[in-house]
Each structure stands twice: as structure tokens, then as C-alpha cells.
Design an enzyme around this catalytic site. Structure first.
Site, PDB file in Angstrom:
ATOM      1  N   CYS A 196      -4.018  41.068  15.096  1.00 37.79           N
ATOM      2  CA  CYS A 196      -4.502  42.143  15.981  1.00 37.79           C
ATOM      3  C   CYS A 196      -4.111  41.918  17.437  1.00 37.79           C
ATOM      4  CB  CYS A 196      -6.015  42.279  15.876  1.00 37.79           C
ATOM      5  SG  CYS A 196      -6.564  42.535  14.193  1.00 37.79           S
ATOM      6  N   HIS A 232      -8.352  45.847  22.013  1.00 37.15           N
ATOM      7  CA  HIS A 232      -8.172  46.020  20.580  1.00 37.15           C
ATOM      8  C   HIS A 232      -9.466  46.614  20.021  1.00 37.15           C
ATOM      9  CE1 HIS A 232      -7.725  45.423  16.397  1.00 37.15           C
ATOM     10  NE2 HIS A 232      -8.517  44.368  16.342  1.00 37.15           N
ATOM     11  N   ASN A 274     -10.302  49.806  12.662  1.00 35.65           N
ATOM     12  CA  ASN A 274      -9.501  48.718  13.218  1.00 35.65           C
ATOM     13  C   ASN A 274      -8.068  48.846  12.675  1.00 35.65           C
ATOM     14  OD1 ASN A 274      -8.209  46.261  13.646  1.00 35.65           O
ATOM     15  ND2 ASN A 274     -10.041  45.033  13.260  1.00 35.65           N
TER      16      ASN A 274
HETATM   17  O1  UT7 Z   1      -9.583  42.450  14.509  1.00 37.44           O
HETATM   18  C1  UT7 Z   1     -10.543  41.474  14.260  1.00 37.44           C
HETATM   19  C2  UT7 Z   1     -11.038  41.735  12.873  1.00 37.44           C
HETATM   20  N1  UT7 Z   1     -12.418  41.648  12.596  1.00 37.44           N
HETATM   21  C3  UT7 Z   1     -13.456  41.974  13.369  1.00 37.44           C
HETATM   22  O2  UT7 Z   1     -13.361  42.307  14.505  1.00 37.44           O
HETATM   23  C4  UT7 Z   1     -14.806  41.907  12.740  1.00 37.44           C
HETATM   24  C5  UT7 Z   1     -15.842  41.276  13.622  1.00 37.44           C
HETATM   25  N2  UT7 Z   1     -17.171  41.318  12.987  1.00 37.44           N
HETATM   26  C6  UT7 Z   1     -17.850  42.468  12.865  1.00 37.44           C
HETATM   27  O3  UT7 Z   1     -17.417  43.513  13.299  1.00 37.44           O
HETATM   28  C7  UT7 Z   1     -19.217  42.390  12.235  1.00 37.44           C
HETATM   29  O4  UT7 Z   1     -19.575  41.033  12.037  1.00 37.44           O
HETATM   30  C8  UT7 Z   1     -19.303  43.155  10.885  1.00 37.44           C
HETATM   31  C9  UT7 Z   1     -19.225  44.652  11.147  1.00 37.44           C
HETATM   32  C10 UT7 Z   1     -18.177  42.731   9.965  1.00 37.44           C
HETATM   33  C11 UT7 Z   1     -20.641  42.874  10.221  1.00 37.44           C
HETATM   34  O5  UT7 Z   1     -21.704  43.218  11.091  1.00 37.44           O
HETATM   35  P1  UT7 Z   1     -22.948  42.222  11.271  1.00 37.44           P
HETATM   36  O6  UT7 Z   1     -23.890  42.883  12.182  1.00 37.44           O
HETATM   37  O7  UT7 Z   1     -22.369  40.885  11.679  1.00 37.44           O
HETATM   38  O8  UT7 Z   1     -23.555  42.210   9.836  1.00 37.44           O
HETATM   39  P2  UT7 Z   1     -23.776  40.978   8.839  1.00 37.44           P
HETATM   40  O9  UT7 Z   1     -22.470  40.481   8.338  1.00 37.44           O
HETATM   41  O10 UT7 Z   1     -24.713  40.008   9.476  1.00 37.44           O
HETATM   42  O11 UT7 Z   1     -24.540  41.678   7.679  1.00 37.44           O
HETATM   43  C12 UT7 Z   1     -25.870  42.170   7.839  1.00 37.44           C
HETATM   44  C13 UT7 Z   1     -26.315  42.743   6.529  1.00 37.44           C
HETATM   45  C14 UT7 Z   1     -26.081  41.808   5.336  1.00 37.44           C
HETATM   46  O12 UT7 Z   1     -27.152  41.972   4.422  1.00 37.44           O
HETATM   47  P3  UT7 Z   1     -28.335  40.919   4.383  1.00 37.44           P
HETATM   48  O13 UT7 Z   1     -27.693  39.586   4.096  1.00 37.44           O
HETATM   49  O14 UT7 Z   1     -28.971  40.969   5.740  1.00 37.44           O
HETATM   50  O15 UT7 Z   1     -29.187  41.438   3.284  1.00 37.44           O
HETATM   51  C15 UT7 Z   1     -24.829  42.366   4.719  1.00 37.44           C
HETATM   52  O16 UT7 Z   1     -24.717  42.085   3.345  1.00 37.44           O
HETATM   53  O17 UT7 Z   1     -25.583  43.937   6.247  1.00 37.44           O
HETATM   54  C16 UT7 Z   1     -24.990  43.834   4.943  1.00 37.44           C
HETATM   55  N3  UT7 Z   1     -23.732  44.556   4.951  1.00 37.44           N
HETATM   56  C17 UT7 Z   1     -23.667  45.887   4.718  1.00 37.44           C
HETATM   57  N4  UT7 Z   1     -24.597  46.798   4.410  1.00 37.44           N
HETATM   58  C18 UT7 Z   1     -24.191  48.061   4.220  1.00 37.44           C
HETATM   59  C19 UT7 Z   1     -22.506  44.086   5.228  1.00 37.44           C
HETATM   60  N5  UT7 Z   1     -21.609  45.086   5.129  1.00 37.44           N
HETATM   61  C20 UT7 Z   1     -22.303  46.201   4.818  1.00 37.44           C
HETATM   62  C21 UT7 Z   1     -21.934  47.542   4.599  1.00 37.44           C
HETATM   63  N6  UT7 Z   1     -22.922  48.438   4.318  1.00 37.44           N
HETATM   64  N7  UT7 Z   1     -20.679  47.978   4.699  1.00 37.44           N
END
Ligand code: UT7
Length: 316
Positions: free
Chosen positions: A114, A243, A273
Site C-alpha cells: 500500500c 492511503h 482499501n
Molecule cells: O493497507 C493496510 C491494510 N490494512 C489495514 O489498514 C487494516 C487495519 N486494521 C483495521 O482497519 C481494523 O483493525 C479492522 C477493521 C480490520 C478491524 O477493526 P477492529 O475495531 O480492530 O475490530 P476487531 O478486529 O477488534 O474485532 C472486533 C470484533 C471481533 O469480535 P469479538 O472477538 O469482539 O467477538 C471480530 O470478530 O468484531 C468482529 N468482526 C466483525 N464483525 C462483523 C471482525 N470483522 C467483522 C465483520 N463484521 N466484518
């Protein structure tokens, strides 16, 4: 001479995948995706289209050249970033060269995920400053939909496909790329990577939380550090074009830099993204919408797999 961004072009697939459609594919909701990422829809290049990253990149490049009034034969170098290249080799940039007829250019890819566009802008400005080239195309060409695990709700909601290009040309000294600062930390390679690129098993893996943290702390730092090298401060920036990965990352960085909303370009809501294509795509829309005016100080900043990150300061 200055190395100015003389023309921008984009090529975005017509096919749109909305959050409502994703709700039918994995256990997720429009509400979760919107509040956690800011993304509402992304564009997808269908597999059966027979098109590849270089097709998006070539169309974007031709449109950037047309805007700039430069012929393909006048291009001295083509630098492409793609996490999903047409082939392992030759470079996607070579396929683009052939498709646009830039027969006098040399062409190569950079692997900075990215961060590919900010790495490319740095290299392009050096090629121009050194006198080696007058016109350099920097292109992000991405078909991430082909390496996303469509059963993994943690990642599949995030990414989209696009091609976007900037023609960087020799121009007046008081305009163009002022300074770039690039960084990498190979010790963080395990938090975002893609294995088996050309096999059916190719899927992106990501520790979202770690990527999030690194993005916020390092991007805000690299923007400050780049500005400091020019005796400038974040408040001197007229437009920050980052980005586009997650709206929460963008707003957290803007807060750390104490930049108001109107100085931060955001279009992640409509594209998701798109990796190395996201900054030129955001720049294209900023220019189209009249948000870029001559003389403005523009900061470009990105982070991606590597981990790799960096910033370019540009006098528009
Ligand atoms: O170019 C660089 C590439 N990548 C990035 O920039 C990604 C950077 N990271 C992020 O954008 C965020 O960390 C994410 C959007 C990927 C995730 O957001 P988060 O606020 O860090 O959520 P999390 O991973 O802590 O997940 C919270 C909850 C989890 O459930 P539990 O364990 O609390 O029960 C996940 O399983 O949300 C759940 N979850 C979802 N729920 C509904 C994760 N993905 C989803 C989903 N829909 N799509």
C-alpha cells in the site's frame, strides 16, 4: 527543476460490491463495516473479465497522459506498484508499457504494497532531479479482490480494485515534490502479507489491530518528520492525502497532527482499501473537486505490508 504532478488518471471497474451484498456473503452488517471502517462500497474487477492489474494501470496511465498533454513515447520511466501483479515477472509496469505504447520508457515494479505510490513518487522525483527522465509514470494497479479470502469477514470487507496513475514531469523549481521520507521495518513482515501469489491459494493475511496501531503511530510520525526536514509544521499542510485503509485510521492520524477535517482527503467510503492505487485515486478526486489549488502544500502518506511507510511533500 521541480518534479511536478502534471496529470492524474484513474480506471475503476464498473462493478460495485456494497455492504448489503457482503451481509449475504459473510456474518457481518452494514452497521459494523460502516462504524469500524467507514467503507460503504468497493469496486470489483470480475475474474471472468479476462482483465488484469496492468489493464487498470494502463487505462489510468493513458488518462493521466491525456490530461498532461504528453504522448506515451515521451515517457522515460514507468514505475508500478501492485500486490496482485499480472505475473510474477515480467513487471506489471512492462505490461503497462506495451499496452500504452510507451516504447522509449524503462519499466519496473516496486514491492511496497500500500506504500507503493509514495515510494514511486520518491523515485520518480529523483529520476527527474538527476536529469535522467523528463516524464515518469507512477502507477498503482490493484485487483485485491483476487487474493481476498471471501470467507474471512476480518479482511474481505476492506478491499477494492482500482488503477490510478500520476504523470510526474520536469517543471518549475518552485513547484512539485519538495521532499520524501521513506521507512521500512522488516521485523513487522508477519502482520500483513500475501503468500502463493499466483496460485489459487493466494490469500492476504493480516493482524488488523497491529496494522492499525503501526499505521496511526508511524504515519503521523513520518509526516511530522518529513515536514521538520523542511522546517515546516503540520499546520502548514493544506491537504493531507493518505492511503485510504480505514476512516478510523485517517481520523486518528489527523487528530495526532491536529489537522481539521477539511484538510484531510477521504474517499475510502466509496472504494475501500485499493492499496497502491488509493493515493492517486484520492488525489484525482481532490483535483476534480477543486480541493487542490496551485501553491498548496500537499502531504502524501501511506503505510503497507513490509511494513513500509513514507511521506512525500508536494508543492501543488
Ligand atoms: O493497507 C493496510 C491494510 N490494512 C489495514 O489498514 C487494516 C487495519 N486494521 C483495521 O482497519 C481494523 O483493525 C479492522 C477493521 C480490520 C478491524 O477493526 P477492529 O475495531 O480492530 O475490530 P476487531 O478486529 O477488534 O474485532 C472486533 C470484533 C471481533 O469480535 P469479538 O472477538 O469482539 O467477538 C471480530 O470478530 O468484531 C468482529 N468482526 C466483525 N464483525 C462483523 C471482525 N470483522 C467483522 C465483520 N463484521 N466484518
Amino acid at each position: 527543476m521541480g518534479a511536478i504532478i502534471r496529470g492524474l488518471g484513474i480506471c475503476v471497474p464498473e462493478n460495485i460490491l456494497t455492504n448489503a451484498e457482503l451481509e449475504r456473503m459473510v456474518e457481518t452488517s452494514d452497521e459494523w463495516i460502516t462504524t469500524r471502517t467507514g467503507i460503504k462500497e468497493r469496486h470489483i474487477l470480475p475474474k471472468d473479465s479476462g482483465l488484469h492489474a496492468s489493464d487498470l494501470g494502463a487505462a489510468a496511465a493513458l488518462s493521466a497522459l491525456e490530461k498532461a498533454g504528453i504522448k506515451p513515447e515521451q515517457v522515460g520511466a514507468i514505475i508500478a506498484g501492485s500486490v496482485v501483479p499480472d505475473k510474477q515477472f515480467p513487471a506489471t509496469a512492462c505490461f503497462i508499457q506495451e499496452k500504452i505504447g510507451a516504447k522509449n520508457a524503462f519499466a519496473f515494479d516496486i514491492t511496497a504494497a500500500c506504500a507503493g505510490f509514495v515510494y514511486g513518487v520518491n523515485l520518480a522525483s529523483l529520476l527527474i532531479d538527476s536529469g535522467q527522465c523528463d516524464n515518469v509514470l507512477v502507477i498503482g494497479a490493484e485487483v485485491l479482490s483476487r487474493v481476498v479470502d471471501w470467507t474471512d469477514r476480518n479482511t474481505c470487507i476492506l478491499f477494492g480494485d482500482a488503477g490510478a496513475a500520476a504523470l510526474i514531469s520536469k517543471g518549475p523549481k518552485d513547484r512539485g515534490v519538495i521532499r520524501s521520507l521513506l521507512r521500512s521495518d522488516g521485523g513487522q513482515a508477519g502482520i500483513l502479507y500475501l503468500d502463493n501469489i499466483l496460485s489459487d491459494k493466494a490469500t492476504m493475511r493480516m493482524d488488523g489491530k497491529q496494522v492499525f496501531k503501526l499505521a496511526v503511530s508511524e504515519v503521523s510520525k513520518v509526516v511530522k518528520d518529513t515536514l521538520a526536514l523542511e522546517n515546516l509544521l503540520p499546520k502548514d499542510v493544506d491537504l493531507l492525502v493518505m492511503h485510504q485503509a480505514n476512516i478510523r485510521i485517517l481520523t486518528a492520524i489527523a487528530e495526532k497532527l491536529d489537522l481539521p477535517e477539511e484538510k484531510v482527503m477521504i474517499n475510502v467510503n466509496r472504494y475501500g482499501n485499493t492499496s497502491s492505487a488509493s493515493i492517486p485515486l484520492a488525489l484525482y478526486e481532490a483535483e476534480r473537486d477543486g480541493r487542490l489549488k496551485p501553491g498548496m502544500l500537499v502531504a502524501l502518506a501511506a503505510v503497507g505490508g513490509g511494513m513500509s511507510w513514507g511521506c512525500n511533500l508536494v508543492r501543488w
